[in-house]
Design an enzyme around this catalytic site. Structure first.
Site, PDB file in Angstrom:
ATOM      1  N   ASP B  31      37.898  58.408   6.381  1.00 44.38           N
ATOM      2  CA  ASP B  31      38.548  58.438   7.695  1.00 44.38           C
ATOM      3  C   ASP B  31      38.198  57.177   8.463  1.00 44.38           C
ATOM      4  O   ASP B  31      37.018  56.819   8.553  1.00 44.38           O
ATOM      5  CB  ASP B  31      38.025  59.626   8.516  1.00 44.38           C
ATOM      6  CG  ASP B  31      38.678  60.941   8.116  1.00 44.38           C
ATOM      7  OD1 ASP B  31      39.508  60.944   7.198  1.00 44.38           O
ATOM      8  OD2 ASP B  31      38.338  61.972   8.736  1.00 44.38           O
ATOM      9  N   LYS B  88      47.609  61.816   8.988  1.00 47.86           N
ATOM     10  CA  LYS B  88      47.744  63.267   9.138  1.00 47.86           C
ATOM     11  C   LYS B  88      48.916  63.636  10.027  1.00 47.86           C
ATOM     12  O   LYS B  88      49.155  62.993  11.048  1.00 47.86           O
ATOM     13  CB  LYS B  88      46.465  63.844   9.777  1.00 47.86           C
ATOM     14  CG  LYS B  88      45.237  63.817   8.896  1.00 47.86           C
ATOM     15  CD  LYS B  88      44.079  64.501   9.634  1.00 47.86           C
ATOM     16  CE  LYS B  88      42.729  64.224   8.999  1.00 47.86           C
ATOM     17  NZ  LYS B  88      42.542  64.819   7.687  1.00 47.86           N
ATOM     18  N   ARG B 172      34.093  76.542  -4.873  1.00 47.08           N
ATOM     19  CA  ARG B 172      33.634  77.585  -5.798  1.00 47.08           C
ATOM     20  C   ARG B 172      34.666  78.713  -5.900  1.00 47.08           C
ATOM     21  O   ARG B 172      34.902  79.250  -6.973  1.00 47.08           O
ATOM     22  CB  ARG B 172      32.295  78.170  -5.329  1.00 47.08           C
ATOM     23  CG  ARG B 172      31.095  77.299  -5.698  1.00 47.08           C
ATOM     24  CD  ARG B 172      29.823  78.138  -5.649  1.00 47.08           C
ATOM     25  NE  ARG B 172      28.625  77.373  -5.891  1.00 47.08           N
ATOM     26  CZ  ARG B 172      28.098  77.151  -7.099  1.00 47.08           C
ATOM     27  NH1 ARG B 172      28.697  77.621  -8.182  1.00 47.08           N
ATOM     28  NH2 ARG B 172      26.988  76.469  -7.237  1.00 47.08           N
ATOM     29  N   GLY B 221      33.115  68.260   5.715  1.00 45.06           N
ATOM     30  CA  GLY B 221      31.681  68.379   5.951  1.00 45.06           C
ATOM     31  C   GLY B 221      30.826  67.560   5.003  1.00 45.06           C
ATOM     32  O   GLY B 221      29.595  67.637   5.050  1.00 45.06           O
ATOM     33  N   GLY B 242      35.040  62.264   6.113  1.00 40.43           N
ATOM     34  CA  GLY B 242      35.634  62.052   7.424  1.00 40.43           C
ATOM     35  C   GLY B 242      34.616  61.471   8.368  1.00 40.43           C
ATOM     36  O   GLY B 242      34.281  60.286   8.313  1.00 40.43           O
ATOM     37  N   SER B 243      34.059  62.338   9.194  1.00 40.58           N
ATOM     38  CA  SER B 243      33.145  61.901  10.240  1.00 40.58           C
ATOM     39  C   SER B 243      31.838  61.369   9.670  1.00 40.58           C
ATOM     40  O   SER B 243      31.132  60.618  10.334  1.00 40.58           O
ATOM     41  CB  SER B 243      32.880  63.088  11.163  1.00 40.58           C
ATOM     42  OG  SER B 243      34.081  63.807  11.371  1.00 40.58           O
TER      43      SER B 243
END
Lengths: 203, 309
Positions: B31, B88, B172, B221, B242-243
């Site tokens: 990102d 996006k 998973r 995450g 991302g972040s």
């Protein structure tokens, strides 16, 4: 095609830093070749040839430099059978533009990155090539353009006059992705190159 | 040209879309919010960048309606990058998707990180030439998106938290759902299609191959080299970060040098995901990680992953 069934089984390395290396591996297994994934310099030993797959050439270059793989790969590709598709073709060329970047420089050609446009301009073409067996399907994805080739380079296919499949001695390069088609002729051609070198005692 | 060409949105179109996703395998998609970050990402070895106005952590912290990034921003990032650029659109917002296609972005993420524009319908992705990636939490959701034309699936995880727990959970779940299909009898597959609320043909395809018919990436995450290696070992074919690269907490950007080191280490860990020695080196190179938010402490209304169906 002409791959003889009594020839000893070949092992081909596939550079597996990033990209569609698994697609190449699937094709090679399908045509009866042993596959070895290459991510480190020592893994370049014990292989009869090497494929540099599609992916992002900038990512390849960063990882090659960081892992000390650039020079070993360059010396392999300078003398042993090596086949690059798309990003692999960019890596093999002597000159790269759009933007300018480093390369292995083992193929006497100038390559322009993303020269046909962005993803929206990607396309699948079917056309005649110098390979026997009729028209060949060619999948172009954000493809580079070979703008110039040296006198020693044999052009095996063109698109709008620009070479898209070329060979110079031990090096084969395609700006498209034969690993994403069902036609195995380009991979078999590479096997033939390896076989010819073996037969001439020049492995 | 004498040859035959086909680049429409039919069967060949889907192959071209999935083809680009194939090229991104084994890589990191980062990102970025401006040209400078795009340059850092490319220099670090990213395979693609996601052009954003604000990264998910900022969206989460600042609130308000999150929409497609400004055109100026996307163009700025496109002209700074030689690698593919993604952007996006809101879930169901096919007009934003039309704009992104017109701009020539290489991949559209129909993303739960933005505020949904339609509570019932996702974008009909077959209608576009530009490939789409969509988030999923389980196999049924992944197959519903593929039925709509998605050329790549990513786990949703919980974006903007720096907490990998739900990326792991979703990955998973998808892998387990697929494994179960591979041992089912023909009649059980019909029931499985009903249970997963997914087209029978796609269920059958997964039962035969044991994997999704399009590349399966992970997002939501991922913040450290070890996080990237974890999801790769669990079956993700590439990762979105991302972040985790450019943020130090939900409000402030990390210094450029620190972001660059982090980005490089995560790229390395993604390639050598199954080599603990390289992984240890990459983890050592990597200084600091975003502070993050524990997903377990979030209340349900602030979850992004429940957007879409």
């Amino acid at each position: 095609m002409s791959s003889s069934s009594n020839a000893p089984q070949l092992t081909i390395g596939v550079l597996a830093l990033q990209g569609d290396y698994a697609s190449h591996a699937r094709v090679l297994e399908e045509i009866g070749v042993r596959v070895k994934m290459v991510r480190k310099a020592q893994e370049l030993t014990g292989i009869d040839g090497l494929i540099i797959p599609g992916g992002e050439s900038t990512t390849f270059l960063k990882l090659l430099a960081r892992e000390g793989l650039f020079e070993p790969l360059r010396s392999f590709a300078a003398s042993r059978p090596t086949f690059g598709t798309c990003a692999g073709c960019i890596l093999l060329a002597k000159h790269v533009s759009g933007p300018e970047q480093e390369s292995l420089g083992v193929l006497d050609a100038s390559v322009e990155r993303n020269a046909y446009g962005r993803q929206i301009d990607s396309e699948i073409l079917t056309d005649e090539t110098r390979l026997p067996g009729g028209p060949l399907e060619m999948v172009f994805i954000r493809a580079p353009r070979i703008s110039q080739v040296g006198a020693e380079v044999e052009v095996l296919a063109t698109r709008d006059g620009s070479p898209i499949l070329v060979r110079e001695k031990n090096v084969l390069a395609a700006t498209f992705h034969p690993e994403l088609s069902e036609d195995r002729r380009v991979h078999r051609y590479f096997l033939q190159m390896i076989q010819e070198r073996r037969d001439s005692g020049n492995s | 040209m004498s040859g035959h060409k086909n680049n429409g949105s039919g069967g060949h179109g889907l192959r071209l879309k999935v083809g680009l996703a194939e090229m991104l395998k084994g890589g990191v998609i980062m990102d970025v919010t401006d040209a400078k970050q795009a340059e850092i990402a490319e220099k670090a070895g990213a395979v693609a960048v996601m052009a954003l106005e604000r990264v998910p952590a900022q969206i989460r912290a600042e609130g308000g309606v999150a929409r497609m990034a400004s055109i100026k921003k996307i163009k700025e990032i496109m002209s700074a990058s030689s690698i593919p650029v993604m952007a996006k659109c809101r879930i169901g917002h096919f007009a934003e998707a039309q704009v992104l296609q017109e701009l020539g972005v290489d991949f559209i993420d129909e993303s739960e990180v933005l505020t949904p524009a339609d509570e019932l319908h996702h974008v009909d992705k077959h209608a576009f030439k530009t490939p789409f990636v969509c988030g999923a939490r389980d196999l049924g959701e992944a197959l519903r998106r593929i039925a709509e034309g998605a050329a790549m699936i990513r786990t949703k995880g919980e974006a903007g938290t720096g907490d990998v727990v739900h990326a792991v959970k979703h990955l998973r779940q998808i892998v387990k759902d697929m494994r179960q299909l591979t041992v089912m009898s023909e009649e059980e597959l019909y029931a499985a299609a009903k249970e997963h609320r997914a087209p029978y043909e796609l269920i059958r395809m997964v039962a035969k191959s044991g994997k999704l018919p399009v590349p399966n990436f992970s997002a939501g995450g991922i913040a450290t080299p070890a996080d990237a290696a974890l999801v790769r070992q669990l079956g993700a074919e590439a990762v979105f970060v991302g972040s985790g690269i450019f943020m130090s907490d939900s409000h402030s950007f990390a210094p450029a040098e620190e972001a660059e080191v982090r980005a490089r280490a995560i790229v390395r860990a993604t390639t050598f995901f199954d080599d603990p020695k390289v992984l240890a080196e990459a983890s050592e190179e990597c200084t600091g990680a975003m502070k993050g938010l524990a997903v377990a402490a979030l209340d349900a209304s602030s979850m992004m992953q429940t957007r879409g169906w």
